[in-house]
Design a protein around this motif. Structure first.
Motif, mmCIF file in Angstrom:
data_model
loop_
_atom_site.group_PDB
_atom_site.id
_atom_site.type_symbol
_atom_site.label_atom_id
_atom_site.label_comp_id
_atom_site.label_asym_id
_atom_site.label_seq_id
_atom_site.Cartn_x
_atom_site.Cartn_y
_atom_site.Cartn_z
ATOM 1 N N GLY A 171 10.035 -1.445 7.631
ATOM 2 C CA GLY A 171 9.221 -1.476 6.466
ATOM 3 C C GLY A 171 7.622 -1.344 6.550
ATOM 4 N N SER A 172 6.991 -1.309 5.327
ATOM 5 C CA SER A 172 5.692 -1.335 4.918
ATOM 6 C C SER A 172 5.200 -3.228 5.735
ATOM 7 C CB SER A 172 5.721 -0.591 3.907
ATOM 8 O OG SER A 172 5.848 -1.290 2.819
ATOM 9 N N GLN A 173 6.316 -3.426 5.576
ATOM 10 C CA GLN A 173 5.552 -4.809 5.942
ATOM 11 C C GLN A 173 5.139 -4.600 7.369
ATOM 12 O OE1 GLN A 173 5.187 -7.882 3.796
ATOM 13 N NE2 GLN A 173 4.242 -8.491 5.348
ATOM 14 N N LEU A 195 1.786 -3.488 8.304
ATOM 15 C CA LEU A 195 0.440 -4.387 7.069
ATOM 16 C C LEU A 195 0.338 -5.238 8.801
ATOM 17 C CD1 LEU A 195 2.197 -5.319 3.710
ATOM 18 C CD2 LEU A 195 -0.564 -4.480 4.013
ATOM 19 N N TYR A 249 -1.227 -8.200 -2.987
ATOM 20 C CA TYR A 249 -0.167 -8.913 -2.409
ATOM 21 C C TYR A 249 0.671 -9.787 -1.209
ATOM 22 C CZ TYR A 249 4.599 -7.829 0.335
ATOM 23 O OH TYR A 249 5.292 -8.298 1.346
ATOM 24 N N TYR A 290 -7.880 -4.168 1.597
ATOM 25 C CA TYR A 290 -6.606 -3.365 1.409
ATOM 26 C C TYR A 290 -6.724 -3.277 -0.253
ATOM 27 C CZ TYR A 290 -1.876 -4.446 0.375
ATOM 28 O OH TYR A 290 -0.500 -4.689 -0.076
ATOM 29 N N LEU A 332 -4.041 -1.967 -3.960
ATOM 30 C CA LEU A 332 -2.538 -1.065 -3.868
ATOM 31 C C LEU A 332 -3.093 -0.793 -5.612
ATOM 32 C CD1 LEU A 332 -2.368 -5.153 -3.674
ATOM 33 C CD2 LEU A 332 0.044 -3.487 -2.927
ATOM 34 N N ASN A 362 1.706 -4.888 -6.679
ATOM 35 C CA ASN A 362 2.226 -6.362 -7.400
ATOM 36 C C ASN A 362 1.344 -7.508 -6.714
ATOM 37 O OD1 ASN A 362 4.079 -8.510 -6.165
ATOM 38 N ND2 ASN A 362 5.073 -7.841 -4.413
ATOM 39 N N ASP A 365 -1.751 0.960 -0.310
ATOM 40 C CA ASP A 365 -0.363 0.057 0.298
ATOM 41 C C ASP A 365 0.027 1.087 -0.280
ATOM 42 O OD1 ASP A 365 1.802 -0.674 0.406
ATOM 43 O OD2 ASP A 365 0.997 -2.923 -0.173
ATOM 44 N N PRO A 398 4.199 0.686 -2.319
ATOM 45 C CA PRO A 398 5.371 1.075 -2.100
ATOM 46 C C PRO A 398 6.272 1.953 -3.418
ATOM 47 C CG PRO A 398 4.550 -1.056 -2.262
ATOM 48 C CD PRO A 398 3.381 -0.665 -1.933
ATOM 49 N N TYR A 399 5.143 1.567 -5.266
ATOM 50 C CA TYR A 399 5.391 1.282 -6.195
ATOM 51 C C TYR A 399 5.505 2.387 -6.538
ATOM 52 C CZ TYR A 399 6.391 -3.434 -5.198
ATOM 53 O OH TYR A 399 6.647 -4.300 -5.035
ATOM 54 N N SER A 429 6.878 3.526 1.563
ATOM 55 C CA SER A 429 8.490 2.581 2.028
ATOM 56 C C SER A 429 9.966 3.518 0.899
ATOM 57 C CB SER A 429 8.123 1.578 1.185
ATOM 58 O OG SER A 429 9.841 0.568 1.332
ATOM 59 N N SER A 478 12.174 1.625 0.310
ATOM 60 C CA SER A 478 12.865 0.025 0.067
ATOM 61 C C SER A 478 13.062 -0.155 -1.378
ATOM 62 C CB SER A 478 12.180 -1.358 -0.139
ATOM 63 O OG SER A 478 11.739 -1.854 1.521
ATOM 64 N N LYS A 479 12.180 0.528 -2.301
ATOM 65 C CA LYS A 479 12.076 0.473 -3.995
ATOM 66 C C LYS A 479 12.537 2.241 -4.107
ATOM 67 C CE LYS A 479 10.032 -3.521 -3.622
ATOM 68 N NZ LYS A 479 8.844 -3.240 -2.782
ATOM 69 N N ARG A 482 14.844 -1.793 6.073
ATOM 70 C CA ARG A 482 13.697 -1.885 6.574
ATOM 71 C C ARG A 482 13.657 -0.781 7.074
ATOM 72 N NH1 ARG A 482 12.302 -4.108 4.308
ATOM 73 N NH2 ARG A 482 10.628 -5.325 4.754
HETATM 74 C C1 LIG Z 1 2.896 -4.026 -2.680
HETATM 75 C C2 LIG Z 1 4.166 -4.013 -1.183
HETATM 76 N N1 LIG Z 1 3.518 -4.371 -0.060
HETATM 77 C C3 LIG Z 1 4.480 -3.563 1.166
HETATM 78 C C4 LIG Z 1 5.707 -4.702 0.730
HETATM 79 C C5 LIG Z 1 6.811 -4.733 1.439
HETATM 80 O O1 LIG Z 1 8.181 -3.772 0.972
HETATM 81 P P1 LIG Z 1 8.950 -3.094 2.495
HETATM 82 O O2 LIG Z 1 8.867 -3.885 3.145
HETATM 83 O O3 LIG Z 1 9.975 -3.346 2.288
HETATM 84 O O4 LIG Z 1 8.538 -1.801 2.559
HETATM 85 C C6 LIG Z 1 5.733 -4.888 -0.143
HETATM 86 C C7 LIG Z 1 7.390 -5.615 -0.676
HETATM 87 O O5 LIG Z 1 7.756 -6.458 -1.737
HETATM 88 C C8 LIG Z 1 5.179 -5.252 -1.322
HETATM 89 O O6 LIG Z 1 5.230 -4.879 -2.842
#
Ligand SMILES: Cc1ncc(COP(=O)(O)O)c(C=O)c1O
Length: 399
Positions: free
Chosen positions: A105-107, A110, A131, A174, A176, A181, A209, A211-212, A238, A240-241, A248
């Motif tokens: 995950g991109s989490q 971070l 975020y 940091y 976005l 988000n 960052d 992801p969107y 990411s 994820s979206k 993950r």
């Molecule tokens: C801005 C941002 N960064 C990172 C994440 C983490 O995403 P993931 O770990 O699913 O790639 C999210 C998840 O909602 C997010 O909104």
């Protein structure tokens, strides 16, 4: 139970950094909002309607049939080669696959960035608001987190200069840039150019960052900040979206001098991200699947945004304001003076509608009147119903 057990002092001594860890306010909130019957605008979840189930089924079968020994084995920490190549090729600047680190995950990107870049007391800069998950990832490294004023176009450059000059140089900002988000806002082209120039002039690294970014509705967002200064930026992406969050899987694109340290941090964290999932994603994505799939997500989310905008315009009492995001999953609203979104939430939940109070997303000086509304998981009918109920709760509490 042995009564003396009640009085045994705990042998565990917590590290100071553990004291800095907090339960995610969002995840706690989500527990309430998961109650059956609640129309939730609170979650940060993609719509399950967008999950490419059949493509995953076919790809899982193929990977297990053709490549099971490697797919189920320990693997390289950097990530699966073909997936790193696909990521590099998909980005709009020249990226060497050797700079792509596949993350859990991109989490995780971070978390790794925090471990590699933050010392106790280091200054780091974030947008206002930002975020929450990033604030959580940074907190255990015990930084001084400072907010830079931001408006509907993103980071305020004059305030960035002021904050950076007000103490020891920050380790990074940091940021976005796309459909942020929590606010859904996008950094304009003018602001990106100014931010990129200002960061280069100040010697301030950026963590971008994104992801969107693919989830735009009418026109793609301007070029990433990293495309303008690849050596001064750490870029996070990411799957994820655009595919599914439970994979993950995400990635970082790191400047060559930073990559080895992020890799070492990753080795310590989890050795590697799931090799099976990486192969499945590479299999799904080959032959340009995302070019066909992502437009369907954009169309769905755009229609849902429009339903929410129309419902807000129809039902919200005067004094409530909101923005019109050009992509992503979230819309940002502000209550009239005197109202507090966190205090309103239990009353909204009583009326079977939930949202996220905005205060959780501020590193400091929270605006208690703000709230985040996700428009992607509720059906169009639920959006109508939920916004009507929320408007009624706001109206009652304005009295
Ligand atoms: C801005 C941002 N960064 C990172 C994440 C983490 O995403 P993931 O770990 O699913 O790639 C999210 C998840 O909602 C997010 O909104």
């Amino acid at each position: 139970m042995n009564p003396s057990a009640l009085h045994t002092p705990s042998p565990w001594v917590l590290a100071a950094r553990a004291e800095k860890m907090n339960p995610s306010v969002l995840r706690e909130l989500l527990k309430v909002t998961e109650r059956p019957g609640i129309i939730s605008f609170a979650g940060g979840l993609p719509s399950p309607k967008t999950f490419p189930v059949e493509e995953f089924a076919a790809a899982c079968a193929k990977v297990l049939r053709d490549d099971a020994s490697a797919a189920l084995q320990y693997a390289a920490s950097e990530g699966y080669g073909p997936l790193r190549e696909m990521v590099a090729a998909s980005l709009p600047w020249s990226v060497d696959p050797a700079q792509v680190l596949i993350t859990t995950g991109s989490q995780q990107g971070l978390d790794l960035a925090a471990k590699v870049l933050i010392d106790q007391g280091s200054r780091i800069l974030v947008e206002t608001p930002t975020y929450l998950g990033a604030l959580q990832a940074f907190a255990p490294m015990e930084p001084q987190v400072q907010s830079v004023a931001s408006d509907e176009e993103g980071v305020d450059i004059a305030d960035l200069r002021r904050v950076q000059a007000a103490g020891t140089p920050a380790r990074f900002l940091y940021v976005l840039p796309n459909f942020q988000n929590p606010t859904g806002r996008t950094l304009s082209e003018t602001r990106r150019a100014a931010l990129s120039a200002c960061a280069a002039e100040l010697g301030l690294p950026l963590i971008e960052d994104n992801p969107y970014g693919e989830l735009w509705f009418d026109t793609p967002p301007p070029a990433p900040l990293t495309a303008r200064n690849p050596d001064g930026c750490l870029y996070l992406g990411s799957f994820s979206k655009v595919l599914a969050p439970s994979l993950r899987l995400g990635f970082v694109v790191a400047p060559k001098d930073l990559f080895p340290k992020l890799l070492q941090a990753k080795q310590a964290a989890d050795l590697h991200s799931p090799g099976f999932n990486q192969r499945v994603v590479a299999e799904v994505m080959k032959d340009g699947f995302l070019d066909r799939h992502v437009p369907r997500i954009r169309a769905l989310y755009k229609a849902q945004r429009d339903v929410m905008l129309a419902a807000l315009a129809q039902h919200m009492p005067p004094g409530v304001t909101w923005n019109r995001p050009d992509g992503g999953m979230f819309l940002w609203a502000r209550l009239p003076e005197g109202l507090d979104a966190a205090a309103l939430l239990p009353k909204a939940v009583d009326r079977d509608v939930a949202f996220v109070p905005g205060a959780a997303f501020y590193a400091d000086h929270a605006d208690a009147r703000t709230l985040r509304l996700s428009f992607v998981t509720a059906s169009e009918q639920e959006i109508q119903q939920g916004v009507t109920a929320l408007a009624a709760v706001i109206q009652e509490n304005m009295a």
